[in-house]
Design a protein around this motif. Structure first.
Motif, mmCIF file in Angstrom:
data_model
loop_
_atom_site.group_PDB
_atom_site.id
_atom_site.type_symbol
_atom_site.label_atom_id
_atom_site.label_comp_id
_atom_site.label_asym_id
_atom_site.label_seq_id
_atom_site.Cartn_x
_atom_site.Cartn_y
_atom_site.Cartn_z
ATOM 1 N N TYR A 142 0.814 -1.253 -0.082
ATOM 2 C CA TYR A 142 -0.168 0.033 0.060
ATOM 3 C C TYR A 142 0.567 1.386 -0.040
ATOM 4 N N ARG A 143 0.367 2.176 -0.783
ATOM 5 C CA ARG A 143 1.215 3.615 -0.581
ATOM 6 C C ARG A 143 0.696 4.696 0.285
ATOM 7 N N TYR A 144 1.091 4.808 1.225
ATOM 8 C CA TYR A 144 0.838 5.899 2.193
ATOM 9 C C TYR A 144 2.034 6.181 3.156
ATOM 10 N N SER A 145 1.813 7.384 3.775
ATOM 11 C CA SER A 145 3.046 7.695 4.594
ATOM 12 C C SER A 145 2.614 7.320 5.995
ATOM 13 N N ILE A 146 3.427 6.998 6.872
ATOM 14 C CA ILE A 146 3.317 6.703 8.230
ATOM 15 C C ILE A 146 4.444 6.968 8.934
ATOM 16 N N SER A 147 4.347 7.851 10.042
ATOM 17 C CA SER A 147 5.547 8.035 10.827
ATOM 18 C C SER A 147 5.122 7.922 12.548
ATOM 19 N N PRO A 148 6.021 7.522 13.204
ATOM 20 C CA PRO A 148 5.870 7.364 14.549
ATOM 21 C C PRO A 148 5.145 8.607 15.232
ATOM 22 N N ARG A 149 5.597 9.909 14.750
ATOM 23 C CA ARG A 149 5.137 11.365 15.553
ATOM 24 C C ARG A 149 3.877 11.278 15.139
ATOM 25 N N LEU A 150 3.099 10.698 14.304
ATOM 26 C CA LEU A 150 1.826 10.956 14.104
ATOM 27 C C LEU A 150 0.862 9.832 14.916
ATOM 28 N N PHE A 151 1.511 8.920 15.568
ATOM 29 C CA PHE A 151 0.895 7.888 16.444
ATOM 30 C C PHE A 151 1.439 8.128 17.943
ATOM 31 N N GLU A 152 1.677 9.234 18.438
ATOM 32 C CA GLU A 152 1.608 9.163 19.781
ATOM 33 C C GLU A 152 0.180 8.748 20.686
ATOM 34 N N ASN A 153 0.180 8.615 21.939
ATOM 35 C CA ASN A 153 -0.892 8.658 22.679
ATOM 36 C C ASN A 153 -1.630 10.043 22.393
ATOM 37 N N ASN A 154 -2.829 9.762 21.708
ATOM 38 C CA ASN A 154 -3.299 11.267 21.196
ATOM 39 C C ASN A 154 -4.549 11.413 21.847
ATOM 40 N N SER A 155 -5.044 12.525 22.313
ATOM 41 C CA SER A 155 -6.206 13.106 22.590
ATOM 42 C C SER A 155 -7.124 13.395 21.260
ATOM 43 N N ILE A 156 -8.378 13.610 21.242
ATOM 44 C CA ILE A 156 -8.965 14.203 20.306
ATOM 45 C C ILE A 156 -8.551 15.460 19.779
ATOM 46 N N GLU A 157 -8.389 16.450 20.746
ATOM 47 C CA GLU A 157 -7.571 17.755 20.225
ATOM 48 C C GLU A 157 -6.295 17.453 19.552
ATOM 49 N N LYS A 158 -5.443 16.746 19.986
ATOM 50 C CA LYS A 158 -4.081 16.278 19.387
ATOM 51 C C LYS A 158 -4.374 15.821 18.088
ATOM 52 N N ILE A 159 -5.183 14.784 17.842
ATOM 53 C CA ILE A 159 -5.562 14.331 16.373
ATOM 54 C C ILE A 159 -6.171 15.319 15.607
ATOM 55 N N ASP A 160 -6.989 16.102 16.097
ATOM 56 C CA ASP A 160 -7.677 17.367 15.164
ATOM 57 C C ASP A 160 -6.374 17.972 14.915
ATOM 58 N N LYS A 161 -5.434 18.489 15.601
ATOM 59 C CA LYS A 161 -4.406 19.574 15.369
ATOM 60 C C LYS A 161 -3.493 18.689 14.199
ATOM 61 N N LYS A 162 -3.141 17.450 14.413
ATOM 62 C CA LYS A 162 -2.224 16.801 13.354
ATOM 63 C C LYS A 162 -3.255 16.808 11.957
ATOM 64 N N ILE A 163 -4.549 16.654 12.066
ATOM 65 C CA ILE A 163 -5.303 16.608 10.915
ATOM 66 C C ILE A 163 -4.938 18.106 10.201
ATOM 67 N N LYS A 164 -5.152 18.850 10.806
ATOM 68 C CA LYS A 164 -5.074 20.511 10.315
ATOM 69 C C LYS A 164 -3.793 20.632 9.791
ATOM 70 N N GLU A 165 -2.710 20.224 10.400
ATOM 71 C CA GLU A 165 -1.485 20.428 9.806
ATOM 72 C C GLU A 165 -1.044 19.687 8.521
ATOM 73 N N LEU A 224 -3.399 18.651 6.377
ATOM 74 C CA LEU A 224 -4.283 19.488 5.374
ATOM 75 C C LEU A 224 -3.534 20.330 4.999
ATOM 76 N N ASN A 225 -2.739 21.081 5.511
ATOM 77 C CA ASN A 225 -2.245 22.536 5.175
ATOM 78 C C ASN A 225 -0.963 22.145 4.203
ATOM 79 N N GLU A 226 -0.553 20.685 4.360
ATOM 80 C CA GLU A 226 0.487 20.430 3.435
ATOM 81 C C GLU A 226 -0.175 19.699 2.151
ATOM 82 N N ASP A 227 -1.370 19.794 1.784
ATOM 83 C CA ASP A 227 -2.143 19.286 0.761
ATOM 84 C C ASP A 227 -2.163 17.539 0.688
#
Length: 188
Positions: free
Chosen positions: A36-59, A61-64
């Motif tokens: 499968y073709r996708y990017s995956i990195s440990p920094r995007l899989f920390e123990n996340n709260s909903i707020e942190k997940i939303d922040k990562k999604i926004k970041e 999306l800003n990178e298109d």
């Protein structure tokens, strides 16, 4: 004389964001086994709260990029405040064509169990006990998860196709997993 360039369709980069180690290793192993073709990195899989997940999604999306977000929904059942946050997150991105939210209730282990049987459970402990009938040494430790044999066992013999069909069948029920949406997207 000017060279004529062919228009080459480029694929949008897909990034997977998740809640913890289980999701990180699961999608890392899938990528290796199935190409499968996708990017995956440990920094995007920390123990996340909903707020942190939303922040990562926004970041992201800003990178298109296209964002697939994988998380457990069980926290939302234990707290009204967390349930409101999760509902708000789903509402915020429901019409965004560059985001797929893939939550599982009780946990991602329910998704794993669907590879082996047609069932549903109302708590994550029962789901994990049932999963151990098929993956006896399953555990949420780094030592276990970084080995790839557990994912290889789940995808053998077209089990993922069965899991996707069952997950779609149980969409919106007491136990569900929307990870099948991520699988459909990365297969495109």
């Amino acid at each position: 004389m000017r060279k004529v360039r062919k228009n080459i369709a480029t694929r949008q980069v897909i990034h997977i964001v998740g809640e913890g180690l289980t999701e990180l290793f699961y999608f890392s192993h899938l990528k290796k086994f199935l190409g499968y073709r996708y990017s995956i990195s440990p920094r995007l899989f920390e123990n996340n709260s909903i707020e942190k997940i939303d922040k990562k999604i926004k970041e992201l999306l800003n990178e298109d990029v296209f964002v697939i977000c994988v998380f457990d929904a069980d926290v939302s059942r234990r707290s009204d405040a967390e349930n409101r946050k999760m509902a708000a997150l789903k509402k915020k991105y429901e019409k965004n064509g560059n985001v797929i939210l893939c939550d599982s209730l009780q946990s991602i282990e329910y998704w794993f169990l669907l590879h082996f049987e047609d069932t549903h459970f109302l708590d994550s402990a029962a789901t994990e006990r049932a999963l151990k009938r098929y993956l006896p040494t399953y555990g949420k430790t780094r030592k276990y998860l970084e080995k790839d044999s557990w994912v290889r066992d789940m995808i053998a013999d077209a089990k993922m196709i069965k899991a996707c069909e069952l997950a779609e069948k149980y969409q919106g029920r007491d136990s569900y997993s929307e990870i099948y949406k991520a699988i459909k997207k990365v297969k495109e």
